[in-house]
Design an enzyme around this catalytic site. Sequence first.
Site, PDB file in Angstrom:
ATOM      1  N   ASP A 139       0.861  -1.174   0.000  1.00 15.11           N
ATOM      2  CA  ASP A 139       0.000   0.000   0.000  1.00 15.11           C
ATOM      3  C   ASP A 139       0.912   1.244   0.000  1.00 15.11           C
ATOM      4  O   ASP A 139       2.118   1.132   0.262  1.00 15.11           O
ATOM      5  CB  ASP A 139      -0.853  -0.110   1.276  1.00 15.11           C
ATOM      6  CG  ASP A 139      -1.654   1.114   1.571  1.00 15.11           C
ATOM      7  OD1 ASP A 139      -2.252   1.673   0.655  1.00 15.11           O
ATOM      8  OD2 ASP A 139      -1.690   1.516   2.760  1.00 15.11           O
ATOM      9  N   ASP A 175      -0.095   5.254   0.906  1.00  7.62           N
ATOM     10  CA  ASP A 175      -0.299   6.238   1.987  1.00  7.62           C
ATOM     11  C   ASP A 175      -0.418   5.549   3.344  1.00  7.62           C
ATOM     12  O   ASP A 175      -1.220   4.625   3.521  1.00  7.62           O
ATOM     13  CB  ASP A 175      -1.576   7.043   1.717  1.00  7.62           C
ATOM     14  CG  ASP A 175      -1.439   7.929   0.505  1.00  7.62           C
ATOM     15  OD1 ASP A 175      -0.915   9.044   0.622  1.00  7.62           O
ATOM     16  OD2 ASP A 175      -1.842   7.488  -0.588  1.00  7.62           O
ATOM     17  N   ASP A 217      -2.323  -0.129   5.746  1.00  7.00           N
ATOM     18  CA  ASP A 217      -2.636   0.550   7.013  1.00  7.00           C
ATOM     19  C   ASP A 217      -4.109   0.848   7.231  1.00  7.00           C
ATOM     20  O   ASP A 217      -4.489   1.319   8.299  1.00  7.00           O
ATOM     21  CB  ASP A 217      -1.884   1.892   7.090  1.00  7.00           C
ATOM     22  CG  ASP A 217      -2.491   2.926   6.158  1.00  7.00           C
ATOM     23  OD1 ASP A 217      -2.720   2.588   4.970  1.00  7.00           O
ATOM     24  OD2 ASP A 217      -2.760   4.053   6.612  1.00  7.00           O
TER      25      ASP A 217
END
Length: 240
Positions: free
Chosen positions: A15, A17, A193
Site C-alpha cells: 500500500d 499512503d 494501514d
Amino acid sequence: MTLPPLSPDAALFLDFDGCLVDIAPRPDAVRVTGALRDRLARLHDRQGGAVALISGRDVADLRGHLPDFPGVVAGSHGSELSLRAGHVQTLHHAEFDAAALHADLRALAAPHPALLVEEKPHGGALHYRAAPELEPEVRRIMQDLAARNPHLMLQPAKMALELRPAGVGKDSALAHLMTLEPFHGRLPVFAGDDTTDEPAMAEAQSRGGMAIKIGEGATAAAHRLPDPAALALWLDRSLT
Ligand SMILES: O=P(O)(O)OC[C@H]1O[C@H](O[C@H]2O[C@H](CO)[C@@H](O)[C@H](O)[C@H]2O)[C@H](O)[C@@H](O)[C@@H]1O
C-alpha cells in the site's frame, strides 16, 4: 507474532499512503524520499520483479509520485492496473460518467472551501482533514452521491470518504496479479494501514502468505508494525 524476514521468493504487495509514506495534511503533500525510491528499485530486483503497489490513489497520481518505480501499480482501490509506466487498464466493468460525478462532487463541496475534492478516473474522494467538524456533512454528501450512483460504493478512508466501483477491491487486484508472471506461484505478502487494505490482507493470508498491518486499529493481519519507518526498516533488513 514475530515478523519473519521477507523471502526472495515472495510476491510483495505494498500500500502507499500510511504504509510507504507518512500521512500528510493533503494528498499532494506526501514526502517520497530518495531512500524510498531506491528501496523499491532494489526490492523489485531482489523479488524478481514480483513487487506491486496496490493503492487507493489512481495510477497516474501514484506513478507521478514514483516515476522511476519499475514495477506494477494497481490503483483506484483495485479498479485500475498498470503493468508498466505508460500502461493502464480497467479492472471493472461498470460504466459511469466520471465527469458528471466529479461535477456533482465539486458542486456539493463548494459551500465548504476547507473540503478537498480528489477526482479519480473511477470515482472520487472528499477529504475533511482540514476541517474535521465537517465529517457529518461529508458523510451526507457522499451517501447522497452513492445513492445516485448505485454502481459505486462508499469507501471510508483516513479523514476522507471515497466513492469507488463496487465489485472490485485490493483483494481482487491481488488475486488477479497472482495469476500473472512473475507473481504466479509465489506466496503473497501484503502490507497496508487502512480499511481498504483489509480484504487484500485476508486474501494474502488465505493463500498461505503473510499480512502486515501498519499502525493501530482492528485488523485481520497476523503481523503488525507501528509505522512506515518500521516497515522501511524491515524491508531494508531483508535487502542486506
Ligand atoms: O491505499 P492507499 O495508497 O493508502 O491510499 C489511500 C488514500 O490515500 C490518500 O489519502 C490519504 O492520505 C493523504 C496523504 O497522506 C491524506 O492527506 C488523507 O487524509 C488520507 O485519506 C489519497 O488521497 C486517496 O486517494 C487514497 O485512496
